[in-house]
Write a protein that holds these residues in place. Structure first.
Motif, mmCIF file in Angstrom:
data_model
loop_
_atom_site.group_PDB
_atom_site.id
_atom_site.type_symbol
_atom_site.label_atom_id
_atom_site.label_comp_id
_atom_site.label_asym_id
_atom_site.label_seq_id
_atom_site.Cartn_x
_atom_site.Cartn_y
_atom_site.Cartn_z
ATOM 1 N N ASN A 79 0.814 -1.124 0.039
ATOM 2 C CA ASN A 79 0.106 0.064 0.076
ATOM 3 C C ASN A 79 0.925 1.311 -0.004
ATOM 4 O OD1 ASN A 79 -3.219 -0.021 0.510
ATOM 5 N ND2 ASN A 79 -2.193 -1.836 1.018
ATOM 6 N N ARG A 139 0.068 0.672 4.600
ATOM 7 C CA ARG A 139 -1.484 0.506 5.107
ATOM 8 C C ARG A 139 -1.868 1.061 6.454
ATOM 9 N NH1 ARG A 139 -4.856 -3.346 3.280
ATOM 10 N NH2 ARG A 139 -3.157 -4.282 2.106
ATOM 11 N N THR A 188 -4.888 3.976 8.827
ATOM 12 C CA THR A 188 -6.054 4.917 8.698
ATOM 13 C C THR A 188 -5.486 6.246 8.770
ATOM 14 O OG1 THR A 188 -6.218 4.418 11.144
ATOM 15 C CG2 THR A 188 -7.559 3.194 9.559
ATOM 16 N N GLN A 207 -6.059 2.470 2.735
ATOM 17 C CA GLN A 207 -6.517 1.029 2.956
ATOM 18 C C GLN A 207 -6.955 0.447 1.535
ATOM 19 O OE1 GLN A 207 -9.458 0.738 6.557
ATOM 20 N NE2 GLN A 207 -9.096 3.135 6.580
ATOM 21 N N THR A 208 -6.132 -0.199 0.809
ATOM 22 C CA THR A 208 -6.247 -0.696 -0.443
ATOM 23 C C THR A 208 -6.092 0.461 -1.281
ATOM 24 O OG1 THR A 208 -7.636 -2.341 0.263
ATOM 25 C CG2 THR A 208 -7.371 -2.067 -2.101
ATOM 26 N N TYR A 259 -17.046 -0.242 6.970
ATOM 27 C CA TYR A 259 -16.160 -1.255 7.033
ATOM 28 C C TYR A 259 -15.044 -1.071 8.121
ATOM 29 C CZ TYR A 259 -12.257 -4.493 4.958
ATOM 30 O OH TYR A 259 -11.525 -5.250 5.209
ATOM 31 N N GLU A 301 -11.321 -2.032 8.939
ATOM 32 C CA GLU A 301 -10.259 -2.717 8.193
ATOM 33 C C GLU A 301 -9.547 -4.045 9.008
ATOM 34 O OE1 GLU A 301 -9.019 -1.760 5.439
ATOM 35 O OE2 GLU A 301 -6.792 -2.510 5.572
ATOM 36 N N GLY A 302 -9.778 -5.051 8.275
ATOM 37 C CA GLY A 302 -9.260 -6.063 8.987
ATOM 38 C C GLY A 302 -10.276 -7.307 9.051
ATOM 39 N N ASP A 303 -11.467 -6.555 9.335
ATOM 40 C CA ASP A 303 -12.638 -7.449 9.819
ATOM 41 C C ASP A 303 -13.387 -7.866 8.597
ATOM 42 O OD1 ASP A 303 -15.062 -8.515 10.900
ATOM 43 O OD2 ASP A 303 -15.478 -6.751 12.090
ATOM 44 N N LYS A 304 -13.168 -9.268 8.499
ATOM 45 C CA LYS A 304 -13.820 -9.710 7.145
ATOM 46 C C LYS A 304 -15.212 -9.829 7.383
ATOM 47 C CE LYS A 304 -9.878 -12.754 5.905
ATOM 48 N NZ LYS A 304 -9.617 -14.210 5.553
ATOM 49 N N HIS A 348 -16.840 -6.709 5.847
ATOM 50 C CA HIS A 348 -16.639 -6.565 4.453
ATOM 51 C C HIS A 348 -17.850 -6.460 3.405
ATOM 52 C CE1 HIS A 348 -14.523 -6.486 0.756
ATOM 53 N NE2 HIS A 348 -13.424 -6.106 1.208
#
Length: 366
Positions: free
Chosen positions: A184, A203, A205, A211-212, A280, A282-285, A288
């Motif tokens: 990133n 990567r 915040t 974040q991507t 969303y 970040e990191g929490d599927k 998503h």
């Protein structure tokens, strides 16, 4: 007359014929029936469109696609698309949807596609996310330069992941690479492939983090020096930086997981890969949008002030006390809009990811 139109007229409408390079397999599609049209006009305000869903359909036995990732228009008015099917990574269409050529047999992660004209010839920059490389080619497939893993240039450690998703070429020919599926960062090189710097702090915040970092482009609009627009897709925003990497501002697009920014005249266009009713983490599927609200893409269009003026396929943009409200898919026309190409008549061509191997869709400007 706009700057982009002036530049377009200065292009020399010829490209060099390659004598060496990759295997190039031209195909010419059979006569197509009249493209099917969606029965509604989509979009808002001055940006409304008729949908031609079968505009780019081809014979799948000859020129199959997996994911149609990105598309650009060259100085001849041809529409060039990159995908990740190694039977034909590159498809070249005319504006009627006729296939003119196809080539590319090894870019397993064919993802990003940028075009640059040096004043006499068009060149493509292909991001191969799986191949960990960015390849400069002629428009007929001859490879001219390959930028590989950043550890080769002292920018990364060998263990660091590098999966480039996009590139952009600066006014002096500098190459900016978005490592959107890797570490990133935005990596800046000279036009000859010499490493200059990393932009951002990887990567996260923070103001200088992404974040991507899925896309990058050069924004020549307005007064002053051109700037970088960088996607922070999972954060639902674009971030603006100077060409040497200093943060300027953030353009928030709540609910919209935008792909790369595309500048045409005074407006900014982007495919929205999916949208979400909730934030969303970040990191929490579990949060998503692909798990909560898949197949929820649309197209978003911003003016030169950064205000959203239309969302073809999405909800009408609304502002309350100057703050943009959450945007989501309204009409199930698209699955995952991955890119938008704009032609001289301001028609749009939409590429989709994970959309049942769909070919590009045309949106005809009303």
């Amino acid at each position: 007359m706009t700057k982009s139109k002036i530049n377009r007229r200065t292009f020399i409408n010829t490209t060099a014929k390659a004598s060496l390079g990759l295997a190039i397999v031209p195909h010419f599609n059979i006569l197509k029936s009249k493209p099917k049209m969606y029965d509604k006009v989509i979009g808002h305000g001055d940006f409304k469109y008729k949908v031609h869903k079968s505009w780019g359909d081809l014979d799948r036995t000859i020129t199959p696609v997996k994911n149609c990732h990105e598309m650009v228009m060259d100085s001849k008015g041809r529409l060039i698309m990159v995908g990740d099917n190694t039977k034909n990574n590159i498809l070249i269409y005319d504006k009627s949807g006729k296939l003119l050529d196809s080539w590319g047999i090894r870019y397993k992660g064919g993802h990003g596609l940028s075009i640059w004209n040096d004043g006499s010839e068009d060149f493509l920059f292909i991001c191969d996310a799986k191949g960990e490389s960015v390849i400069k080619t002629t428009t007929d497939g001859r490879e001219l330069m390959i930028l590989g893993h950043p550890s080769q240039y002292g920018a990364y450690d060998k263990k660091d992941k590098f999966k480039p998703t996009e590139s952009a070429i600066g006014p002096n020919g500098d190459i900016y690479i978005a490592d959107g599926y890797g570490a990133n960062y935005i990596l800046q090189f000279t036009k000859n492939g010499e490493f200059i710097r990393k932009i951002g702090e990887g990567r996260g915040t923070g103001q200088n983090q992404f974040q991507t970092a899925h896309g990058v482009c050069i924004d020549y609009r307005g007064k002053g020096e051109p700037t970088l627009l960088i996607t922070s897709r999972a954060a639902n925003c674009f971030k603006r930086f100077t060409l040497d990497g200093k943060y300027i501002e953030q353009i928030n697009l709540p609910g919209a997981f935008v792909c790369r920014p595309v500048i045409h005249n005074e407006n900014l266009y982007s495919g929205v890969c999916w949208s979400s009713d909730i934030d969303y983490i970040e990191g929490d599927k579990n949060t998503h949008p692909y798990n909560i609200n898949p197949k929820s893409g649309f197209v978003t269009i911003l003016d030169d002030k950064g205000k959203v003026v239309s969302n073809p396929g999405g909800t009408k943009p609304k502002y309350k006390k100057g703050k943009l409200q959450r945007m989501v898919q309204e009409q199930p026309i698209f699955r995952h809009c991955h890119d938008v190409c704009v032609d001289d008549d301001e028609n749009l061509y939409v590429c989709q990811w994970n959309a049942n191997k769909a070919y590009p869709i045309k949106l005809e400007r009303c």
